[in-house]
Design a protein around this motif. Structure first.
Motif, mmCIF file in Angstrom:
data_model
loop_
_atom_site.group_PDB
_atom_site.id
_atom_site.type_symbol
_atom_site.label_atom_id
_atom_site.label_comp_id
_atom_site.label_asym_id
_atom_site.label_seq_id
_atom_site.Cartn_x
_atom_site.Cartn_y
_atom_site.Cartn_z
ATOM 1 N N MET A 71 0.842 -1.176 0.000
ATOM 2 C CA MET A 71 0.000 0.000 0.000
ATOM 3 C C MET A 71 0.888 1.240 0.000
ATOM 4 N N THR A 72 0.694 2.130 -0.988
ATOM 5 C CA THR A 72 1.501 3.334 -1.117
ATOM 6 C C THR A 72 0.849 4.510 -0.404
ATOM 7 N N VAL A 73 1.633 5.214 0.399
ATOM 8 C CA VAL A 73 1.162 6.392 1.134
ATOM 9 C C VAL A 73 1.909 7.616 0.597
ATOM 10 N N VAL A 74 1.182 8.703 0.401
ATOM 11 C CA VAL A 74 1.759 9.922 -0.172
ATOM 12 C C VAL A 74 1.643 11.060 0.835
ATOM 13 N N ASN B 115 -10.981 -7.648 11.496
ATOM 14 C CA ASN B 115 -11.907 -8.617 12.086
ATOM 15 C C ASN B 115 -11.290 -9.998 12.236
ATOM 16 N N SER B 116 -9.975 -10.084 12.029
ATOM 17 C CA SER B 116 -9.296 -11.367 12.201
ATOM 18 C C SER B 116 -7.841 -11.131 12.560
ATOM 19 N N GLU B 117 -7.303 -12.030 13.377
ATOM 20 C CA GLU B 117 -5.899 -11.937 13.781
ATOM 21 C C GLU B 117 -4.940 -12.358 12.676
ATOM 22 N N ILE B 118 -5.453 -12.891 11.580
ATOM 23 C CA ILE B 118 -4.553 -13.291 10.496
ATOM 24 C C ILE B 118 -4.070 -12.079 9.703
ATOM 25 N N ILE B 119 -4.670 -10.902 9.929
ATOM 26 C CA ILE B 119 -4.263 -9.670 9.241
ATOM 27 C C ILE B 119 -3.447 -8.815 10.203
ATOM 28 N N THR B 120 -2.213 -8.518 9.840
ATOM 29 C CA THR B 120 -1.337 -7.701 10.679
ATOM 30 C C THR B 120 -0.564 -6.727 9.794
ATOM 31 N N LEU B 121 0.201 -5.840 10.431
ATOM 32 C CA LEU B 121 1.073 -4.907 9.723
ATOM 33 C C LEU B 121 2.535 -5.298 9.920
ATOM 34 N N VAL C 9 -6.612 0.431 7.781
ATOM 35 C CA VAL C 9 -5.304 0.941 8.194
ATOM 36 C C VAL C 9 -5.395 2.466 8.164
ATOM 37 N N THR C 10 -5.190 3.084 9.321
ATOM 38 C CA THR C 10 -5.335 4.537 9.444
ATOM 39 C C THR C 10 -4.015 5.174 9.834
ATOM 40 N N LEU C 11 -3.653 6.262 9.155
ATOM 41 C CA LEU C 11 -2.492 7.055 9.530
ATOM 42 C C LEU C 11 -2.886 7.971 10.676
ATOM 43 N N ASN C 12 -2.192 7.858 11.769
ATOM 44 C CA ASN C 12 -2.509 8.660 12.950
ATOM 45 C C ASN C 12 -1.763 9.999 12.866
ATOM 46 N N ILE D 1 0.853 -4.875 4.447
ATOM 47 C CA ILE D 1 -0.181 -5.592 5.195
ATOM 48 C C ILE D 1 0.099 -7.084 5.060
ATOM 49 N N LEU D 2 0.257 -7.770 6.176
ATOM 50 C CA LEU D 2 0.579 -9.192 6.167
ATOM 51 C C LEU D 2 -0.674 -10.026 6.395
#
Length: 213
Positions: free
Chosen positions: A1-4, A21-27, A62-65, A45-46
């Protein structure tokens, strides 16, 4: 995922927030790392593919804080990911469908999800091929549920899509139910149309290939 970002000056780490909604998705990292001289960076994103379950609708944000005072006047700060690994759907006979919307009866084809465990995961396309109402049967071919959702039927009414709504926990819960008597089934819900909602009582008889035979 590209962030600008709006500048290419400075090394900056922007914290990221993952909701899934699942633990199989991580960063891969909990920050988006911009390096001096570049206005882009990548967020990985893994997904643990070994734990993906068939038919599950996976979702993540995925949110940029970013501090409010550093935000530009345009651009999104949240990326939404969703995916599903669908079943292999195989032909499972045919039957007669009674439409509560048109009042007509016509022949339909049924499909079953290959490899589904714990009964039968089925679907029928009453109005147009490729547009389905799904439902679950137990091991005795009694109907258990219709997954909550809004199902586009692939046809229009009054200039807009005809949508079958079923959600036993929603605002139309009183109109949403399922039942069967042998190979004759009822899935009740609401028709969402351009003219407003109508009560929907979709009935069908599974005459060939019925799992209960």
């Amino acid at each position: 995922m590209t962030v600008v970002r709006g500048t290419n000056k400075g090394n900056v780490d922007v914290p990221t927030i993952l909701t899934a909604n699942s633990e199989i998705i991580t960063l891969a990292d909990n920050v988006a790392r911009f390096v001096d001289g570049s206005n882009t960076t990548e967020i990985s994103i893994l997904i643990d593919q070994s734990k993906i379950e068939m038919g599950v609708d996976y979702k993540a944000n995925v949110t940029l804080n970013v501090p409010e005072e550093q935000l530009s006047i345009s651009g999104a700060t949240t990326f939404t990911l969703s995916f599903i690994v669908d079943y292999n759907w195989v032909a499972a006979g045919k039957g007669v469908y009674a439409s509560s919307f048109t009042g007509e009866q016509f022949e339909v084809q049924f499909e079953i999800a290959e490899g589904y465990e714990g009964g039968y995961y089925c679907r029928v396309a009453p109005y147009k091929n490729g547009y389905y109402i799904p439902f679950y049967l137990d091991e005795n071919a009694n109907i258990v549920s219709c997954p909550a959702g809004n199902y586009d039927m692939g046809v229009t009414y009054a200039g807009a899509a005809l949508i079958f709504h079923h959600n036993p926990a929603g605002s139309y819960a009183a109109y949403c139910s399922v039942m069967n008597d042998g190979n004759t089934y009822l899935i009740a819900g609401v028709w969402n149309t351009a003219e407003g909602p109508y009560i929907a009582k979709e009935q069908f008889m599974w005459t060939e290939g019925w799992p209960g035979e």
